[in-house]
Design an enzyme around this catalytic site. Structure first.
Site, short mmCIF file in Angstrom:
data_model
loop_
_atom_site.label_atom_id
_atom_site.label_comp_id
_atom_site.label_asym_id
_atom_site.label_seq_id
_atom_site.Cartn_x
_atom_site.Cartn_y
_atom_site.Cartn_z
N GLU A 226 0.90 -0.63 -0.02
CA GLU A 226 -0.43 -0.24 0.27
C GLU A 226 1.42 1.28 -0.28
O GLU A 226 2.28 1.09 0.51
CB GLU A 226 -1.25 0.03 0.83
CG GLU A 226 -1.69 1.10 1.69
CD GLU A 226 -2.04 0.81 2.93
OE1 GLU A 226 -3.11 1.70 2.63
OE2 GLU A 226 -2.00 0.82 3.86
N LYS B 141 -9.62 2.27 -3.04
CA LYS B 141 -10.33 2.27 -2.33
C LYS B 141 -11.81 2.18 -1.69
O LYS B 141 -12.07 3.20 -1.83
CB LYS B 141 -9.02 1.94 -0.51
CG LYS B 141 -9.28 1.53 0.60
CD LYS B 141 -8.74 2.07 1.71
CE LYS B 141 -8.87 1.42 2.66
NZ LYS B 141 -7.92 1.63 4.10
N CYS C 296 -5.31 -2.43 2.58
CA CYS C 296 -5.51 -2.04 3.77
C CYS C 296 -6.27 -3.32 5.42
O CYS C 296 -6.79 -4.25 4.70
CB CYS C 296 -5.25 -1.04 4.48
SG CYS C 296 -4.75 -0.25 5.43
#
Length: 531
Positions: free
Chosen positions: A287, A351, A405
């Site tokens: 990430e 995301k 994440c």
């Protein structure tokens, strides 16, 4: 044990609160990196006996009758959550000059707020409390509801849901493919609390029998599923290279270190495969691995093209920017970006589920007026959330399902469409939390998403733990926390899912309703006997 139970029931005041907090703290030892499976078999009986000892005088008002149960559940939850989340404060110390003032809010304030859900669990359990084993079902139903609320309300934060304590190893993980995390929360609390029946002798035989059947079924199902063969191997095979650079978070925030960080990733990507190994088809960076906006840096894309061989692609975590229209500031996304061997961006996935206060600010106008910004997003306004999850289609047609994440802690984030992918791809940067329990807890929760779906997961973390995980939760290959390097792994085949993710949620709801029905029936029987 009768004497211990009796003394706990008679506690009052600060001693009762202190013991409830201590029981919650003890439960944390069941989680990584400790994984002491026996801890909840001590802590939950203590909680049962504490609720047993609460007064049940019907002449008192509702508030005086049930507030002590809420307070007892809250104290237990505060101990559990403070003991399991204290490491969040480490992220604030990365930029201590800006965020150190908020340390008490992260370490104590957040657990205090989240413990309200456990207070509600204690309240519901007390309303349905009875003499026999039905009170264990009441507690299980209360915690099941509390964990569901914690996962969904106010964007949700189901970190360290109680069910994870019952799934430390692959043998004990397989039931989550049947009943989901929600069902595991209910079953785990019932089993953990069952020893309390030994201390009070009420409902002992049926309660322990049901708990034993749940444990036996859990383990037998695990043995059966681990013995089932996976699906057919991928043809042609697919090899991924996982790059774990271990870049300190303070260094990642240093503008002068950006070029060196980028070259570190490139050097690990360019290493030849091990003797006899296949050249990787896909190279994956963690990430926000790229320390600048790729679309604004053609030289960086050219350097990537120099490293990639023909037919290879790089999937990297990066910040993506998008024009928001005339007069408006650009939008920024925490993304995965796919780049081919010519240095062209051929795909991206943004995301969907952002971290409150980490990646964006709730009540942004109010909070930003005080000069504050999200911890992990220094740009004005923080990150924007994608409207929907977009699977990444590789050249040749295979699909990687992106999970960025902490999206990996939300079972609901993994939709039924994930079953069509070759792998779940989880990129993360746990360097924010240092060498604390946080990265180990995150790794366990990520592994369970592979077991739930029957789809292998490739997890790529800046500081660790990175791993290739088969669809049964077994680690094929990996790098531990703090170990810099890269490894190549052939993607394992998928396993036939027992139920799609949506089906697991329904099964978990059914188990929750069964526990609730048992608790209500036991409560009604208890009331009739009293009258």
């Amino acid at each position: 044990m009768d004497g211990i139970a009796g003394r706990i029931m008679l506690l009052s005041g600060w001693r009762r609160a202190a013991l409830a907090i201590a029981a919650g703290l003890l439960t944390v030892l069941a989680l990584p990196p400790f994984s002491l499976f026996a801890a909840p078999f001590i802590s939950f009986p203590i909680l049962v006996w504490l609720i047993d000892g609460l007064p049940a005088d019907p002449s008192k008002g509702i508030l005086r009758r049930y507030l002590p149960a809420f307070w007892t559940g809250w104290c237990f939850g505060f101990g559990y959550l403070a003991g399991g989340l204290w490491w969040l404060g480490n992220a604030l110390l990365v930029e201590a000059d800006t965020f150190a003032w908020a340390l008490p809010l992260a370490v104590l304030g957040l657990p205090a707020v989240l413990a309200i859900y456990y207070g509600l669990a204690g309240l519901l359990a007390r309303i349905l409390w009875s003499e026999g084993w039905g009170r264990i079902a009441a507690l299980a139903a209360g915690f099941g509801l509390a964990e569901w609320l914690r996962a969904t309300a106010l964007t949700g934060f189901p970190w360290n849901a109680i069910g994870y304590a019952a799934m430390p190893v692959p043998l004990a993980m397989q039931s989550v493919s049947l009943i989901g995390l929600m069902g595991m929360n209910v079953a785990a609390v019932f089993v953990f609390a069952a020893p309390a029946l030994v201390g009070t002798r009420r409902g002992l035989a049926p309660g322990l029998m049901i708990a034993a059947l749940l444990v036996a079924g859990h383990l037998v199902f695990g043995l059966w599923r681990l013995s089932t063969p996976p699906g057919p191997p991928l043809d042609p095979p697919m090899t991924l290279r996982v790059v774990q650079p271990v870049i300190d978070q303070a260094q990642k925030l240093d503008d002068a270190a950006r070029a060196a960080i980028f070259e570190t990733h490139l050097a690990l990507s360019a290493a030849p495969p091990a003797e006899g190994g296949r050249r990787p088809d896909v190279i994956v960076w963690p990430e926000t691995a790229v320390p600048f906006i790729l679309t604004e840096n053609p030289d960086a894309l050219a350097r990537i093209a120099e490293v990639l061989q023909e037919g290879q692609v790089l999937v990297t975590g990066a910040v993506r920017t998008e024009d928001a229209g005339a007069g408006l500031p650009p939008r920024y996304y925490n993304s995965m970006i796919m780049i081919d061997h010519q240095g062209q961006i051929i795909g991206a996935a943004d995301k969907v589920h952002l971290v409150p206060f980490g990646e964006y600010l709730p009540l942004e106008d109010l909070i930003s007026a005080a000069g504050l910004h999200a911890v992990a997003a220094a740009m004005p306004g923080g990150f924007s959330a994608a409207a929907q999850r977009m699977p990444m289609t590789l050249p040749g047609g295979r699909i990687l399902y992106p999970v960025i994440c902490y999206e990996a802690i939300f079972p609901a984030e993994i939709g039924d469409d994930a079953l069509a992918s070759a792998a779940l791809l989880n990129v993360t940067n746990d360097a924010w939390f240092g060498d604390t329990p946080g990265p180990y807890q995150h790794f366990l929760q990520s592994r369970l998403r592979a077991v739930e779906t029957g789809v292998p997961m490739v997890r790529v973390a800046n500081s660790g733990i990175s791993a290739s995980i088969d669809p049964f939760g077994r680690v094929q290959k990996g790098l531990n926390f703090g170990v810099a390097g890269a490894f190549d792994v052939d993607l394992p085949p998928r396993a036939a899912p027992i139920f799609p993710p949506s089906g697991q949620s329904r099964n978990g709801l059914i188990l929750q309703l069964i526990a609730l029905a048992v608790a209500i029936f036991s409560r009604m029987s208890f009331v009739f006997r009293e009258n």
